[in-house]
Write an enzyme that holds these catalytic residues in place. Structure first.
Site, short mmCIF file in Angstrom:
data_model
loop_
_atom_site.label_atom_id
_atom_site.label_comp_id
_atom_site.label_asym_id
_atom_site.label_seq_id
_atom_site.Cartn_x
_atom_site.Cartn_y
_atom_site.Cartn_z
N VAL A 194 0.86 -1.18 0.00
CA VAL A 194 0.00 0.00 0.00
C VAL A 194 0.89 1.23 0.00
O VAL A 194 1.85 1.31 0.78
CB VAL A 194 -0.91 0.04 1.24
CG1 VAL A 194 -1.86 1.24 1.17
CG2 VAL A 194 -1.70 -1.25 1.38
N CYS A 195 0.60 2.18 -0.88
CA CYS A 195 1.27 3.47 -0.90
C CYS A 195 2.79 3.29 -0.96
O CYS A 195 3.31 2.66 -1.87
CB CYS A 195 0.83 4.28 0.32
SG CYS A 195 1.13 6.06 0.21
N GLY A 196 3.53 3.79 0.03
CA GLY A 196 4.98 3.70 0.02
C GLY A 196 5.53 2.32 0.31
O GLY A 196 6.75 2.13 0.32
N THR A 203 2.73 3.40 -6.63
CA THR A 203 2.98 3.94 -5.31
C THR A 203 2.31 5.30 -5.21
O THR A 203 1.61 5.73 -6.14
CB THR A 203 4.49 4.04 -5.04
OG1 THR A 203 4.70 4.34 -3.65
CG2 THR A 203 5.15 5.10 -5.89
N GLY A 213 -1.77 2.51 -4.92
CA GLY A 213 -1.22 3.86 -4.94
C GLY A 213 -1.25 4.58 -3.61
O GLY A 213 -0.63 4.14 -2.64
#
Length: 217
Positions: free
Chosen positions: A119-121, A139, A169
């Site tokens: 998730v994300c970073g 990301t 993202g």
């Protein structure tokens, strides 16, 4: 099947809680077939997030031999500052690369019974640790350049399915990621039941490395 959500120092709480809630609800609709756990590479411990000291408890050690999902969140903190004095997001993600989680996730990526998701970073953490070179991933939009510089192949989609590596993202995409994992693993009716319970509709594009490539205009 297991869903192991990996905690590390400085993690982003929403990257953890959003998929946790979705997958627990999915497990309920599956009659408990999916076991959802908060884990760490170091074993059971209190893990402090990057969000004003909010702490969650890992109840088990990350086990890459367990079939199912291993989910890696991103970090939260300031974007800029003296890296020797401030735990910025880049610093926190780089520190992840020095933890025992890296060899465990490398083993998980080699296990055909495991899908690693981020998730994300979280994808940046894996990329900076040298785990996803040449793999398609997404990301947070502020980290795309770093993702590319570390050898991954950025794709501008909400969720990117690259086989045994699935990434999502920005921070709220943890909801979409977990719903997609339920859809891919257990079918659309389970995923839809959770969507209806949460009054949430998945958004954005799910990219897979299939189909025709677009021609240049």
């Amino acid at each position: 099947m297991y869903a192991q959500i990996v905690l590390f120092d400085g993690f982003d709480p929403l990257d953890v809680i959003a998929p946790y809630e979705v997958l627990v609800a999915g497990s309920d609709y599956l009659g408990g077939e999916l076991t959802v756990e908060l884990v760490s590479a170091e074993g059971p411990r209190a893990v402090v997030s990057g969000s004003r000291g909010l702490t969650l408890h890992a109840t088990a050690t990350l086990d890459p031999s367990r079939p199912g999902f291993v989910i890696v969140p991103g970090a939260v903190g300031p974007m800029e500052g003296d890296p020797d004095a401030v735990a910025t997001i880049p610093v926190l993600l780089a520190r992840f690369g020095d933890t025992d989680a890296v060899p465990l996730i490398r083993t998980a990526l080699d296990n055909p019974a495991v899908t690693v998701a981020t998730v994300c970073g979280g994808s940046l953490a894996l990329a900076m640790a040298g785990l996803i070179e040449g793999r398609h991933a997404t990301t947070h939009h502020l980290g795309v350049d770093v993702l590319e510089a570390t050898g991954a192949v950025p794709v501008p989609a909400r969720v990117v399915d690259d086989g045994d590596l699935i990434s999502a993202g920005g921070v709220t995409s943890g909801l979409d990621l977990a719903l997609y994992l339920l859809h891919r693993g257990y079918g659309p009716r389970i995923a839809l039941a959770v969507e209806q319970m949460f009054a949430f509709e998945r958004r954005g594009t799910v990219w897979t490395n299939t189909g025709r490539a677009p021609q240049a205009w």
